[in-house]
Design a protein around this motif. Sequence first.
Motif, PDB file in Angstrom:
ATOM      1  N   VAL A 118       0.843  -1.202   0.000  1.00  0.00           N
ATOM      2  CA  VAL A 118       0.000   0.000   0.000  1.00  0.00           C
ATOM      3  C   VAL A 118       0.869   1.238   0.000  1.00  0.00           C
ATOM      4  O   VAL A 118       0.612   2.227  -0.705  1.00  0.00           O
ATOM      5  CB  VAL A 118      -0.955  -0.016   1.205  1.00  0.00           C
ATOM      6  CG1 VAL A 118      -1.667   1.328   1.356  1.00  0.00           C
ATOM      7  CG2 VAL A 118      -1.968  -1.139   1.054  1.00  0.00           C
ATOM      8  N   GLU A 119       1.931   1.173   0.807  1.00  0.00           N
ATOM      9  CA  GLU A 119       2.829   2.331   0.898  1.00  0.00           C
ATOM     10  C   GLU A 119       3.490   2.600  -0.459  1.00  0.00           C
ATOM     11  O   GLU A 119       3.614   3.753  -0.900  1.00  0.00           O
ATOM     12  CB  GLU A 119       3.884   2.081   1.976  1.00  0.00           C
ATOM     13  CG  GLU A 119       4.792   3.284   2.198  1.00  0.00           C
ATOM     14  CD  GLU A 119       5.794   3.023   3.320  1.00  0.00           C
ATOM     15  OE1 GLU A 119       6.649   3.901   3.520  1.00  0.00           O
ATOM     16  OE2 GLU A 119       5.723   1.960   3.970  1.00  0.00           O
ATOM     17  N   GLU A 163       2.324   1.782  -3.399  1.00  0.00           N
ATOM     18  CA  GLU A 163       1.301   2.274  -4.328  1.00  0.00           C
ATOM     19  C   GLU A 163       1.051   3.754  -4.096  1.00  0.00           C
ATOM     20  O   GLU A 163       0.878   4.530  -5.039  1.00  0.00           O
ATOM     21  CB  GLU A 163       0.018   1.455  -4.131  1.00  0.00           C
ATOM     22  CG  GLU A 163      -1.022   1.753  -5.197  1.00  0.00           C
ATOM     23  CD  GLU A 163      -2.241   0.854  -5.029  1.00  0.00           C
ATOM     24  OE1 GLU A 163      -2.611   0.561  -3.885  1.00  0.00           O
ATOM     25  OE2 GLU A 163      -2.816   0.450  -6.074  1.00  0.00           O
ATOM     26  N   GLN A 164       1.051   4.171  -2.832  1.00  0.00           N
ATOM     27  CA  GLN A 164       0.836   5.582  -2.521  1.00  0.00           C
ATOM     28  C   GLN A 164       2.001   6.424  -3.023  1.00  0.00           C
ATOM     29  O   GLN A 164       1.822   7.541  -3.528  1.00  0.00           O
ATOM     30  CB  GLN A 164       0.660   5.757  -1.005  1.00  0.00           C
ATOM     31  CG  GLN A 164      -0.646   5.179  -0.486  1.00  0.00           C
ATOM     32  CD  GLN A 164      -0.743   5.244   1.045  1.00  0.00           C
ATOM     33  OE1 GLN A 164       0.266   5.517   1.761  1.00  0.00           O
ATOM     34  NE2 GLN A 164      -1.935   4.958   1.579  1.00  0.00           N
ATOM     35  N   MET A 165       3.214   5.882  -2.879  1.00  0.00           N
ATOM     36  CA  MET A 165       4.389   6.597  -3.359  1.00  0.00           C
ATOM     37  C   MET A 165       4.313   6.771  -4.895  1.00  0.00           C
ATOM     38  O   MET A 165       4.661   7.821  -5.441  1.00  0.00           O
ATOM     39  CB  MET A 165       5.663   5.832  -2.966  1.00  0.00           C
ATOM     40  CG  MET A 165       5.955   5.854  -1.456  1.00  0.00           C
ATOM     41  SD  MET A 165       7.381   4.818  -1.019  1.00  0.00           S
ATOM     42  CE  MET A 165       8.641   5.642  -1.955  1.00  0.00           C
ATOM     43  N   ARG A 166       3.853   5.698  -5.568  1.00  0.00           N
ATOM     44  CA  ARG A 166       3.735   5.786  -7.035  1.00  0.00           C
ATOM     45  C   ARG A 166       2.739   6.859  -7.434  1.00  0.00           C
ATOM     46  O   ARG A 166       2.970   7.645  -8.350  1.00  0.00           O
ATOM     47  CB  ARG A 166       3.325   4.420  -7.582  1.00  0.00           C
ATOM     48  CG  ARG A 166       3.287   4.373  -9.103  1.00  0.00           C
ATOM     49  CD  ARG A 166       2.772   3.046  -9.581  1.00  0.00           C
ATOM     50  NE  ARG A 166       1.363   2.881  -9.217  1.00  0.00           N
ATOM     51  CZ  ARG A 166       0.623   1.813  -9.538  1.00  0.00           C
ATOM     52  NH1 ARG A 166       1.183   0.808 -10.193  1.00  0.00           N
ATOM     53  NH2 ARG A 166      -0.636   1.721  -9.150  1.00  0.00           N
ATOM     54  N   GLU A 167       1.599   6.882  -6.769  1.00  0.00           N
ATOM     55  CA  GLU A 167       0.581   7.868  -7.105  1.00  0.00           C
ATOM     56  C   GLU A 167       1.080   9.277  -6.813  1.00  0.00           C
ATOM     57  O   GLU A 167       0.813  10.222  -7.565  1.00  0.00           O
ATOM     58  CB  GLU A 167      -0.696   7.588  -6.318  1.00  0.00           C
ATOM     59  CG  GLU A 167      -1.399   6.316  -6.765  1.00  0.00           C
ATOM     60  CD  GLU A 167      -2.642   6.028  -5.932  1.00  0.00           C
ATOM     61  OE1 GLU A 167      -2.894   6.805  -4.985  1.00  0.00           O
ATOM     62  OE2 GLU A 167      -3.354   5.069  -6.272  1.00  0.00           O
ATOM     63  N   GLY A 168       1.829   9.424  -5.744  1.00  0.00           N
ATOM     64  CA  GLY A 168       2.366  10.747  -5.428  1.00  0.00           C
ATOM     65  C   GLY A 168       3.362  11.201  -6.487  1.00  0.00           C
ATOM     66  O   GLY A 168       3.391  12.375  -6.881  1.00  0.00           O
TER      67      GLY A 168
END
Length: 387
Positions: A9-10, A12-17
């Motif tokens: 999840v972390e 994936e969040q980094m990718r979206e950011g």
Amino acid sequence: METHEAIFVEIEQMREGAAALLRAKLDAIAGQLRDQANRVVGDLGVVVPPDLEALLPIASLAERLRSLAAPPPPPPPPVLALDLDTLRALDAGRAQSAVLQELLHQLGAWCGPRAIAVFRDGNAQGWSGSGFEEGNPARTWHGALADSPALARAAAGTPVIVRPRADAVLSEWFGPSDGRLLAVPMSLRGKVVGVLLALEGGPGLNVAMVQQLTYTVGLMLETLASRPNVPTPALTPPEVISGEPEVAVEAPPAVPEEAPRAVEEVPVAAAEAPPAVGDGSETVQLKVPIAPAPTVTAGRAPEDERKHEEARRFARLLVSEIRLYNEQAVQTGKLTRNIYSHLKEDIDRSREMYEQRVSAEVRADSNYFHDEMVRILADGDADALGV
């Protein structure tokens, strides 16, 4: 297991950011590019104005190009042809001099001043002219062919166009004219005996018509002795004999007949007597013999009489031709009473032609050639022939 999911999840969040940050930077760059493009478009509006004529004027060039466009082709020239009235007028002449004078008259529609000169012994002698402002100066003309390139070429059988001012003899005859002058050789029986000179004038100079008329007259002179009828049948108006209503056709004027006489004096110049023999430049007093009325010999069959009349006419034509082109020599021969010695070549050649054409039967019963020499060349004085 929960630890692994938390890590995923972390990430994936980094990718979206990171993607959001990249989008923001790209949007910023795109905005900068749009601003820069707008500035470039604005600059182009200054460099390339909306009215392109202000940048590169071509309206006047288009007008000039239209003015330089090839003009439409000229209409074809009219077809030139001799009309029947002209041919009938020429055909009406029963003597060479009459036909040639009519030629000079008819040429008035196609050129300015015109004249005929005859060639003899390397010289050109004026015979007659028409269309000149003062009288008929052609009768006094005389010049050597060696002094005139144009006349020399015509004597050799080549028609030429020349400016009189460029030819010593022609400039003396026609004046230093800058107009075109056409010289057409005149032939009889395959020999160039003279030249038709036609100067550009009021009607211009129609070279084709002058040459056509000169050629036609040459043919007429060749056949003059064999055309006893006036007009020649082919030139008479046709008769309408069908069932259609008749069309009135005006007949050509009749040629008046002159009473026969021995000699008619036709003064060429104001001189009262023939001048002394000189270089040929003086005018002479021409005597134009009138043909005697035909005589019918009693006891001669009609067919024989016809043969004799043809022989008389042919002899008259031959001898008239000798005098027509050798007037100066005739005058000299009469003064020295030895015409034959001055015209031996012409007389012998014409006599040979007479003997070739006239049958021995007719010649045995007559001497028409000699009779015409006495009448036409010697003006009735047989001793002046010198034979």
